[in-house]
Design a protein around this motif. Structure first.
Motif, mmCIF file in Angstrom:
data_model
loop_
_atom_site.group_PDB
_atom_site.id
_atom_site.type_symbol
_atom_site.label_atom_id
_atom_site.label_comp_id
_atom_site.label_asym_id
_atom_site.label_seq_id
_atom_site.Cartn_x
_atom_site.Cartn_y
_atom_site.Cartn_z
ATOM 1 N N THR A 52 0.838 -1.194 0.000
ATOM 2 C CA THR A 52 0.000 0.000 0.000
ATOM 3 C C THR A 52 0.874 1.246 0.000
ATOM 4 O O THR A 52 2.069 1.187 0.299
ATOM 5 C CB THR A 52 -0.905 0.045 1.244
ATOM 6 O OG1 THR A 52 -0.080 0.196 2.404
ATOM 7 C CG2 THR A 52 -1.771 -1.202 1.350
ATOM 8 N N ASP A 92 -2.818 2.154 -5.627
ATOM 9 C CA ASP A 92 -2.734 1.757 -4.223
ATOM 10 C C ASP A 92 -3.805 0.703 -3.956
ATOM 11 O O ASP A 92 -4.988 0.965 -4.169
ATOM 12 C CB ASP A 92 -2.948 2.984 -3.331
ATOM 13 C CG ASP A 92 -2.942 2.657 -1.850
ATOM 14 O OD1 ASP A 92 -2.232 1.712 -1.453
ATOM 15 O OD2 ASP A 92 -3.641 3.342 -1.086
ATOM 16 N N ALA A 94 -5.010 -0.379 -1.229
ATOM 17 C CA ALA A 94 -5.896 -0.088 -0.094
ATOM 18 C C ALA A 94 -6.968 0.946 -0.450
ATOM 19 O O ALA A 94 -8.143 0.731 -0.201
ATOM 20 C CB ALA A 94 -5.087 0.385 1.107
ATOM 21 N N SER A 95 -6.571 2.070 -1.037
ATOM 22 C CA SER A 95 -7.524 3.153 -1.297
ATOM 23 C C SER A 95 -8.015 3.171 -2.737
ATOM 24 O O SER A 95 -9.035 3.781 -3.031
ATOM 25 C CB SER A 95 -6.874 4.511 -0.994
ATOM 26 O OG SER A 95 -5.834 4.763 -1.934
ATOM 27 N N TYR A 97 -6.354 4.661 -5.117
ATOM 28 C CA TYR A 97 -5.881 5.840 -5.848
ATOM 29 C C TYR A 97 -4.853 5.432 -6.883
ATOM 30 O O TYR A 97 -4.119 4.466 -6.726
ATOM 31 C CB TYR A 97 -5.417 6.946 -4.899
ATOM 32 C CG TYR A 97 -3.978 6.964 -4.449
ATOM 33 C CD1 TYR A 97 -2.952 7.371 -5.304
ATOM 34 C CD2 TYR A 97 -3.644 6.642 -3.144
ATOM 35 C CE1 TYR A 97 -1.643 7.422 -4.871
ATOM 36 C CE2 TYR A 97 -2.339 6.703 -2.702
ATOM 37 C CZ TYR A 97 -1.340 7.088 -3.577
ATOM 38 O OH TYR A 97 -0.041 7.148 -3.143
ATOM 39 N N PHE A 118 -7.773 10.346 -7.310
ATOM 40 C CA PHE A 118 -8.174 9.889 -5.983
ATOM 41 C C PHE A 118 -9.662 9.582 -5.989
ATOM 42 O O PHE A 118 -10.484 10.466 -6.236
ATOM 43 C CB PHE A 118 -7.846 11.005 -4.979
ATOM 44 C CG PHE A 118 -7.491 10.536 -3.607
ATOM 45 C CD1 PHE A 118 -6.323 9.843 -3.366
ATOM 46 C CD2 PHE A 118 -8.322 10.799 -2.540
ATOM 47 C CE1 PHE A 118 -5.986 9.427 -2.087
ATOM 48 C CE2 PHE A 118 -8.001 10.393 -1.262
ATOM 49 C CZ PHE A 118 -6.831 9.705 -1.037
ATOM 50 N N ALA A 122 -12.329 8.236 -0.740
ATOM 51 C CA ALA A 122 -11.069 7.579 -0.366
ATOM 52 C C ALA A 122 -10.327 8.416 0.676
ATOM 53 O O ALA A 122 -10.468 9.638 0.731
ATOM 54 C CB ALA A 122 -10.191 7.364 -1.588
ATOM 55 N N ARG A 123 -9.528 7.726 1.484
ATOM 56 C CA ARG A 123 -8.727 8.377 2.526
ATOM 57 C C ARG A 123 -7.412 7.616 2.653
ATOM 58 O O ARG A 123 -7.391 6.395 2.692
ATOM 59 C CB ARG A 123 -9.473 8.334 3.858
ATOM 60 C CG ARG A 123 -8.696 8.908 5.033
ATOM 61 C CD ARG A 123 -9.464 8.778 6.342
ATOM 62 N NE ARG A 123 -10.749 9.441 6.319
ATOM 63 C CZ ARG A 123 -10.944 10.708 6.683
ATOM 64 N NH1 ARG A 123 -9.941 11.432 7.104
ATOM 65 N NH2 ARG A 123 -12.142 11.239 6.635
ATOM 66 N N VAL A 124 -6.310 8.377 2.724
ATOM 67 C CA VAL A 124 -4.992 7.803 2.969
ATOM 68 C C VAL A 124 -4.323 8.664 4.028
ATOM 69 O O VAL A 124 -4.212 9.880 3.870
ATOM 70 C CB VAL A 124 -4.119 7.753 1.701
ATOM 71 C CG1 VAL A 124 -2.705 7.298 2.032
ATOM 72 C CG2 VAL A 124 -4.727 6.832 0.658
ATOM 73 N N HIS A 174 -8.023 13.114 1.823
ATOM 74 C CA HIS A 174 -9.392 12.600 1.831
ATOM 75 C C HIS A 174 -10.183 13.278 0.724
ATOM 76 O O HIS A 174 -10.127 14.501 0.566
ATOM 77 C CB HIS A 174 -10.057 12.869 3.182
ATOM 78 C CG HIS A 174 -11.520 12.518 3.219
ATOM 79 N ND1 HIS A 174 -11.993 11.248 2.994
ATOM 80 C CD2 HIS A 174 -12.606 13.282 3.440
ATOM 81 C CE1 HIS A 174 -13.313 11.252 3.081
ATOM 82 N NE2 HIS A 174 -13.705 12.473 3.341
#
Length: 190
Positions: A52, A92, A94-95, A97, A118, A122-124, A174
């Protein structure tokens, strides 16, 4: 020529392993510095894991390089142009993006440009490990909305806005909107 996920994981593996070796760090030492487990680093270095953005950021910080440099082509292009077809694209896991390394690579290039798409909601969150000294980051929002929390301060960006920050504190990206946000990140090392 677009790289496959396997080819990109192999490139990331080579960069992480090479940087770790250049710095004289064992897997255990890098694990201690980054907070990423030894077994996860080993998987990444063998290209057997799709890491990630947060994991790669922690490794980049511990190796004292910008995150973008983990995607660099190991052999710089023969000319100072990074053609779109040859630019590194990574998603990525996980998110979701999508990041594109836009700028040419090379030892003498101090500025890197990354284009990011993005996804909605989504949030990283990049944690507060000690970051590189002297790295300035600009985030220029091209489309959509984006909230950036830099340390404790929340900045809401609309299309056309540009936020400047110095790396060294926790940062949360975010997308509060229902449409993708597209932005450019410009990193400059002193």
């Amino acid at each position: 020529m677009k790289e496959t996920s396997t080819e990109l994981n192999a490139r990331i593996a080579e960069r992480v392993r090479g940087l770790r070796t250049e710095r004289g760090l064992s897997l255990d030492a890098l694990a201690t510095r980054s907070g990423v487990s030894r077994s996860m680093i080993s998987l990444i270095e063998r290209g057997e894991n799709n890491p990630t953005a947060v994991l790669l950021d922690r490794l980049a910080q511990a190796l004292d390089v910008p995150l973008a440099s983990l995607f660099d082509n190991p052999t710089p292009p023969p000319e100072p142009i990074a053609r779109r077809a040859a630019q590194t694209v990574w998603r990525d896991p996980a998110s979701g993006y999508l990041r594109r390394s836009v700028s040419p690579t090379g030892a003498d290039i101090r500025t890197q440009i990354v284009e990011v798409e993005f996804p909605p909601q989504a949030r990283v969150a990049y944690d507060s490990l000690e970051r590189l000294q002297g790295v300035q980051q600009l985030v220029w929002l091209l489309e959509g909305r984006l909230q950036l929390t830099v340390d404790q301060t929340v900045h809401t960006l609309e299309a056309g806005d540009c936020l400047a920050m110095t790396l060294g504190v926790p940062i949360v990206f975010h997308n509060p909107g229902q449409a993708p946000a597209r932005y450019a990140v410009v990193l400059t090392r002193s």
